[in-house]
Design a protein around this motif. Structure first.
Motif, PDB file in Angstrom:
ATOM      1  N   ILE A  97      43.703  56.083  33.937  1.00  0.00           N
ATOM      2  CA  ILE A  97      44.802  55.809  34.866  1.00  0.00           C
ATOM      3  C   ILE A  97      45.740  57.007  34.844  1.00  0.00           C
ATOM      4  O   ILE A  97      46.058  57.547  33.783  1.00  0.00           O
ATOM      5  CB  ILE A  97      45.553  54.505  34.492  1.00  0.00           C
ATOM      6  CG1 ILE A  97      46.633  54.181  35.527  1.00  0.00           C
ATOM      7  CG2 ILE A  97      46.130  54.582  33.090  1.00  0.00           C
ATOM      8  CD1 ILE A  97      47.230  52.775  35.358  1.00  0.00           C
ATOM      9  N   SER A  98      46.194  57.444  36.005  1.00  0.00           N
ATOM     10  CA  SER A  98      47.065  58.622  36.063  1.00  0.00           C
ATOM     11  C   SER A  98      48.476  58.267  35.623  1.00  0.00           C
ATOM     12  O   SER A  98      48.930  57.126  35.770  1.00  0.00           O
ATOM     13  CB  SER A  98      47.100  59.192  37.481  1.00  0.00           C
ATOM     14  OG  SER A  98      47.820  58.322  38.353  1.00  0.00           O
ATOM     15  N   ARG A  99      49.182  59.248  35.090  1.00  0.00           N
ATOM     16  CA  ARG A  99      50.579  59.041  34.716  1.00  0.00           C
ATOM     17  C   ARG A  99      51.438  58.799  35.959  1.00  0.00           C
ATOM     18  O   ARG A  99      52.426  58.060  35.899  1.00  0.00           O
ATOM     19  CB  ARG A  99      51.095  60.240  33.921  1.00  0.00           C
ATOM     20  CG  ARG A  99      50.447  60.409  32.557  1.00  0.00           C
ATOM     21  CD  ARG A  99      50.774  59.252  31.631  1.00  0.00           C
ATOM     22  NE  ARG A  99      52.192  59.124  31.401  1.00  0.00           N
ATOM     23  CZ  ARG A  99      52.861  59.771  30.452  1.00  0.00           C
ATOM     24  NH1 ARG A  99      52.223  60.594  29.640  1.00  0.00           N
ATOM     25  NH2 ARG A  99      54.156  59.582  30.302  1.00  0.00           N
ATOM     26  N   TYR A 100      51.072  59.411  37.065  1.00  0.00           N
ATOM     27  CA  TYR A 100      51.791  59.220  38.326  1.00  0.00           C
ATOM     28  C   TYR A 100      51.813  57.730  38.686  1.00  0.00           C
ATOM     29  O   TYR A 100      52.851  57.168  39.053  1.00  0.00           O
ATOM     30  CB  TYR A 100      51.078  60.023  39.411  1.00  0.00           C
ATOM     31  CG  TYR A 100      51.765  60.079  40.754  1.00  0.00           C
ATOM     32  CD1 TYR A 100      52.643  61.113  41.063  1.00  0.00           C
ATOM     33  CD2 TYR A 100      51.516  59.117  41.740  1.00  0.00           C
ATOM     34  CE1 TYR A 100      53.269  61.189  42.304  1.00  0.00           C
ATOM     35  CE2 TYR A 100      52.133  59.181  42.978  1.00  0.00           C
ATOM     36  CZ  TYR A 100      53.000  60.213  43.266  1.00  0.00           C
ATOM     37  OH  TYR A 100      53.614  60.280  44.488  1.00  0.00           O
ATOM     38  N   TYR A 101      50.669  57.088  38.553  1.00  0.00           N
ATOM     39  CA  TYR A 101      50.505  55.676  38.898  1.00  0.00           C
ATOM     40  C   TYR A 101      51.109  54.781  37.817  1.00  0.00           C
ATOM     41  O   TYR A 101      51.875  53.853  38.104  1.00  0.00           O
ATOM     42  CB  TYR A 101      49.008  55.416  39.063  1.00  0.00           C
ATOM     43  CG  TYR A 101      48.602  54.048  39.571  1.00  0.00           C
ATOM     44  CD1 TYR A 101      49.463  53.238  40.296  1.00  0.00           C
ATOM     45  CD2 TYR A 101      47.310  53.570  39.325  1.00  0.00           C
ATOM     46  CE1 TYR A 101      49.070  51.994  40.752  1.00  0.00           C
ATOM     47  CE2 TYR A 101      46.900  52.331  39.791  1.00  0.00           C
ATOM     48  CZ  TYR A 101      47.789  51.544  40.489  1.00  0.00           C
ATOM     49  OH  TYR A 101      47.384  50.317  40.943  1.00  0.00           O
ATOM     50  N   LEU A 102      50.772  55.060  36.554  1.00  0.00           N
ATOM     51  CA  LEU A 102      51.192  54.204  35.453  1.00  0.00           C
ATOM     52  C   LEU A 102      52.700  54.253  35.231  1.00  0.00           C
ATOM     53  O   LEU A 102      53.357  53.211  35.115  1.00  0.00           O
ATOM     54  CB  LEU A 102      50.453  54.611  34.176  1.00  0.00           C
ATOM     55  CG  LEU A 102      50.805  53.846  32.892  1.00  0.00           C
ATOM     56  CD1 LEU A 102      50.568  52.355  33.059  1.00  0.00           C
ATOM     57  CD2 LEU A 102      50.005  54.389  31.713  1.00  0.00           C
ATOM     58  N   ASP A 103      53.269  55.460  35.160  1.00  0.00           N
ATOM     59  CA  ASP A 103      54.708  55.568  34.893  1.00  0.00           C
ATOM     60  C   ASP A 103      55.535  54.936  36.003  1.00  0.00           C
ATOM     61  O   ASP A 103      56.538  54.267  35.740  1.00  0.00           O
ATOM     62  CB  ASP A 103      55.110  57.040  34.728  1.00  0.00           C
ATOM     63  CG  ASP A 103      54.626  57.638  33.417  1.00  0.00           C
ATOM     64  OD1 ASP A 103      53.557  57.221  32.936  1.00  0.00           O
ATOM     65  OD2 ASP A 103      55.305  58.534  32.884  1.00  0.00           O
ATOM     66  N   SER A 104      55.133  55.147  37.254  1.00  0.00           N
ATOM     67  CA  SER A 104      55.909  54.581  38.359  1.00  0.00           C
ATOM     68  C   SER A 104      55.808  53.058  38.374  1.00  0.00           C
ATOM     69  O   SER A 104      56.785  52.366  38.695  1.00  0.00           O
ATOM     70  CB  SER A 104      55.464  55.171  39.702  1.00  0.00           C
ATOM     71  OG  SER A 104      54.085  54.967  39.921  1.00  0.00           O
ATOM     72  N   ALA A 105      54.645  52.503  37.981  1.00  0.00           N
ATOM     73  CA  ALA A 105      54.489  51.045  37.909  1.00  0.00           C
ATOM     74  C   ALA A 105      55.378  50.470  36.802  1.00  0.00           C
ATOM     75  O   ALA A 105      56.037  49.432  36.990  1.00  0.00           O
ATOM     76  CB  ALA A 105      53.027  50.683  37.658  1.00  0.00           C
ATOM     77  N   LEU A 106      55.421  51.157  35.651  1.00  0.00           N
ATOM     78  CA  LEU A 106      56.280  50.699  34.560  1.00  0.00           C
ATOM     79  C   LEU A 106      57.761  50.856  34.916  1.00  0.00           C
ATOM     80  O   LEU A 106      58.597  50.037  34.514  1.00  0.00           O
ATOM     81  CB  LEU A 106      55.963  51.470  33.281  1.00  0.00           C
ATOM     82  CG  LEU A 106      54.649  51.116  32.580  1.00  0.00           C
ATOM     83  CD1 LEU A 106      54.388  52.067  31.417  1.00  0.00           C
ATOM     84  CD2 LEU A 106      54.644  49.675  32.099  1.00  0.00           C
ATOM     85  N   ALA A 107      58.090  51.907  35.657  1.00  0.00           N
ATOM     86  CA  ALA A 107      59.483  52.107  36.077  1.00  0.00           C
ATOM     87  C   ALA A 107      59.948  50.952  36.966  1.00  0.00           C
ATOM     88  O   ALA A 107      61.083  50.465  36.834  1.00  0.00           O
ATOM     89  CB  ALA A 107      59.625  53.439  36.804  1.00  0.00           C
ATOM     90  N   LYS A 108      59.076  50.481  37.845  1.00  0.00           N
ATOM     91  CA  LYS A 108      59.424  49.331  38.704  1.00  0.00           C
ATOM     92  C   LYS A 108      59.629  48.079  37.864  1.00  0.00           C
ATOM     93  O   LYS A 108      60.564  47.311  38.084  1.00  0.00           O
ATOM     94  CB  LYS A 108      58.324  49.111  39.738  1.00  0.00           C
ATOM     95  CG  LYS A 108      58.287  50.172  40.831  1.00  0.00           C
ATOM     96  CD  LYS A 108      57.138  49.936  41.800  1.00  0.00           C
ATOM     97  CE  LYS A 108      57.065  51.048  42.836  1.00  0.00           C
ATOM     98  NZ  LYS A 108      55.898  50.886  43.749  1.00  0.00           N
ATOM     99  N   LEU A 109      58.744  47.878  36.888  1.00  0.00           N
ATOM    100  CA  LEU A 109      58.905  46.731  35.989  1.00  0.00           C
ATOM    101  C   LEU A 109      60.213  46.819  35.214  1.00  0.00           C
ATOM    102  O   LEU A 109      60.887  45.813  34.988  1.00  0.00           O
ATOM    103  CB  LEU A 109      57.731  46.658  35.011  1.00  0.00           C
ATOM    104  CG  LEU A 109      56.409  46.094  35.518  1.00  0.00           C
ATOM    105  CD1 LEU A 109      55.347  46.193  34.418  1.00  0.00           C
ATOM    106  CD2 LEU A 109      56.577  44.637  35.949  1.00  0.00           C
ATOM    107  N   SER A 110      60.564  48.025  34.798  1.00  0.00           N
ATOM    108  CA  SER A 110      61.797  48.228  34.047  1.00  0.00           C
ATOM    109  C   SER A 110      63.013  47.846  34.881  1.00  0.00           C
ATOM    110  O   SER A 110      63.889  47.102  34.426  1.00  0.00           O
ATOM    111  CB  SER A 110      61.878  49.698  33.607  1.00  0.00           C
ATOM    112  OG  SER A 110      63.067  49.953  32.896  1.00  0.00           O
ATOM    113  N   GLU A 111      63.059  48.324  36.103  1.00  0.00           N
ATOM    114  CA  GLU A 111      64.177  47.988  36.991  1.00  0.00           C
ATOM    115  C   GLU A 111      64.228  46.493  37.275  1.00  0.00           C
ATOM    116  O   GLU A 111      65.293  45.881  37.280  1.00  0.00           O
ATOM    117  CB  GLU A 111      64.065  48.778  38.289  1.00  0.00           C
ATOM    118  CG  GLU A 111      64.444  50.241  38.162  1.00  0.00           C
ATOM    119  CD  GLU A 111      64.621  50.908  39.508  1.00  0.00           C
ATOM    120  OE1 GLU A 111      65.782  51.037  39.959  1.00  0.00           O
ATOM    121  OE2 GLU A 111      63.604  51.290  40.114  1.00  0.00           O
ATOM    122  N   GLN A 112      63.046  45.911  37.510  1.00  0.00           N
ATOM    123  CA  GLN A 112      62.981  44.473  37.792  1.00  0.00           C
ATOM    124  C   GLN A 112      63.432  43.644  36.600  1.00  0.00           C
ATOM    125  O   GLN A 112      63.918  42.521  36.758  1.00  0.00           O
ATOM    126  CB  GLN A 112      61.552  44.085  38.185  1.00  0.00           C
ATOM    127  CG  GLN A 112      61.116  44.610  39.539  1.00  0.00           C
ATOM    128  CD  GLN A 112      59.612  44.483  39.778  1.00  0.00           C
ATOM    129  OE1 GLN A 112      58.881  43.923  38.953  1.00  0.00           O
ATOM    130  NE2 GLN A 112      59.140  45.002  40.899  1.00  0.00           N
TER     131      GLN A 112
END
Length: 378
Positions: A97-112
């Motif tokens: 899994i790319s960091r581009y995809y993984l980090d941005s998905a985790l960032a959304k979870l963090s904000e949520q």
């Protein structure tokens, strides 16, 4: 950040360790602020292979991994500069899994989860007094606990005069990392690790139709190539026939390569000025340790648990820091040590030829070595 604000936890750096810690603590109803100097989504130099040890943890954070159609990787292919090949099944295996995809998905979870998310914000100072941290030299933001998850090196390391920056020159100093996303013909379930003179290159499938092609070499190789990446690849990487074939038969995705410099793998401390160091900030992980992505995520789980005990007044700050250092060393010290040992073999023409040759002659040796560089599910 114009006026004084107080949080339970401040996290400096929004990579895997920082994001995972923020999610865990926000879900525990703690007030959390996270600072990231970049803006999501963005690419990072990384091998982008995650061992299955971290699968359950990521799903517990809220990532629907089973719905992401990620490539499952169960085989290692190892090549030497002389062209010799060794192929074996991975005891645990992993996924791409790319960091581009993984980090941005985790960032959304963090904000949520309720984290105060401050992108494009670089922290220039952290001061500790009266049992709390003041974040930023000009911005008076306070936190009870502070964690640093900014990666390999920061201006804060220099400000704190961290010992790893003063270590005398060694073979573990001054590497550069270069990463591409490519479209190519490579087995989806195989991660390749290809040695060349003073470096090694990994290739593995990520999401979609792309592969991560990422290599590390010492800065001297780049200097000898006139600081020209294409020349570096032709001069050094192409001497391994397998690498030459991959580079000449791959379509590079636009906007690549991306690079990183001044990488070193010398030992670091896990706590600085009462700040808990997470991920690469606590110890730069050689790619030969298995994968730094899983280790970063595991440090987040350890830190979040201890921070909760401290905020619940079940342990003191001194105890929290001592337990974090103890558990970090218990989980990762031997793994990182093995990675540093392997670093001396990989990338040295003669030694890597011998290493791969030994695996070919005695294939049963590979299992224990691989297990020593990977962890268990957490």
């Amino acid at each position: 950040m114009q006026k004084k604000t107080e949080y339970d936890i401040a996290l400096i750096g929004g990579g895997l360790a920082g994001l995972a810690t923020s999610i865990l603590l926000a879900k525990a109803s703690r007030s959390v602020v996270l600072f990231e100097k970049e803006k999501y989504p963005f690419h990072k130099v990384c091998g982008e292979y995650l061992s299955l040890e971290s699968w359950n943890f990521l799903t517990q954070l809220g990532l629907p991994l089973s719905q992401m159609s990620l490539p499952m990787i169960d085989t290692l292919l190892l090549t030497a500069p002389n062209g010799n090949v060794f192929k074996t099944k991975l005891p645990l295996g992993g996924f791409g899994i790319s960091r581009y995809y993984l980090d941005s998905a985790l960032a959304k979870l963090s904000e949520q989860s309720g984290v105060q998310f401050l992108e494009e914000t670089k922290i220039d100072d952290v001061a500790y007094s009266d049992n709390c941290h003041t974040i930023g030299a000009s911005n008076k933001l306070l936190s009870t606990v502070c964690c640093a998850a900014y990666g390999k090196r920061s201006n804060l390391d220099i400000k704190w005069k961290r010992k790893f920056l003063k270590t005398s020159k060694s073979p573990l100093d001054n590497y550069v990392g270069i990463k591409y996303h490519v479209k190519t013909n490579w087995e989806e379930n195989v991660i390749g690790l290809h040695n060349f003179d003073n470096g090694y290159c990994g290739i593995s499938k990520i999401e979609g139709d792309k592969y991560c092609l990422c290599y590390m070499t010492n800065a001297e190789n780049l200097k000898k190539s006139g600081n020209n990446i294409a020349q570096l690849e032709e001069t050094f990487l192409y001497k391994n026939p397998h690498l030459k074939k991959i580079f000449l038969n791959s379509e590079k995705v636009e906007s690549f390569p991306i690079t990183i410099s001044q990488i070193n793998f010398n030992k670091k401390t896990q706590v600085e000025n009462h700040v808990l160091m997470l991920g690469d900030s606590a110890g730069m992980i050689t790619p030969l340790c298995g994968n730094g992505m899983s280790i970063a995520l595991h440090t987040a789980k350890i830190a979040a648990m201890l921070i909760q005990l401290f905020l619940n007044q079940e342990i003191s700050r001194t105890k929290m820091e001592a337990l974090y250092k103890k558990e970090w060393k218990r989980q990762f010290a031997s793994r990182l040590k093995m990675g540093r040992i392997l670093q001396h073999f990989f990338g040295n023409n003669r030694l890597s030829n011998l290493f791969v040759g030994a695996f070919r002659t005695f294939p049963s040796l590979s299992g224990p070595v691989i297990k020593m560089t990977h962890g268990k599910p957490f």
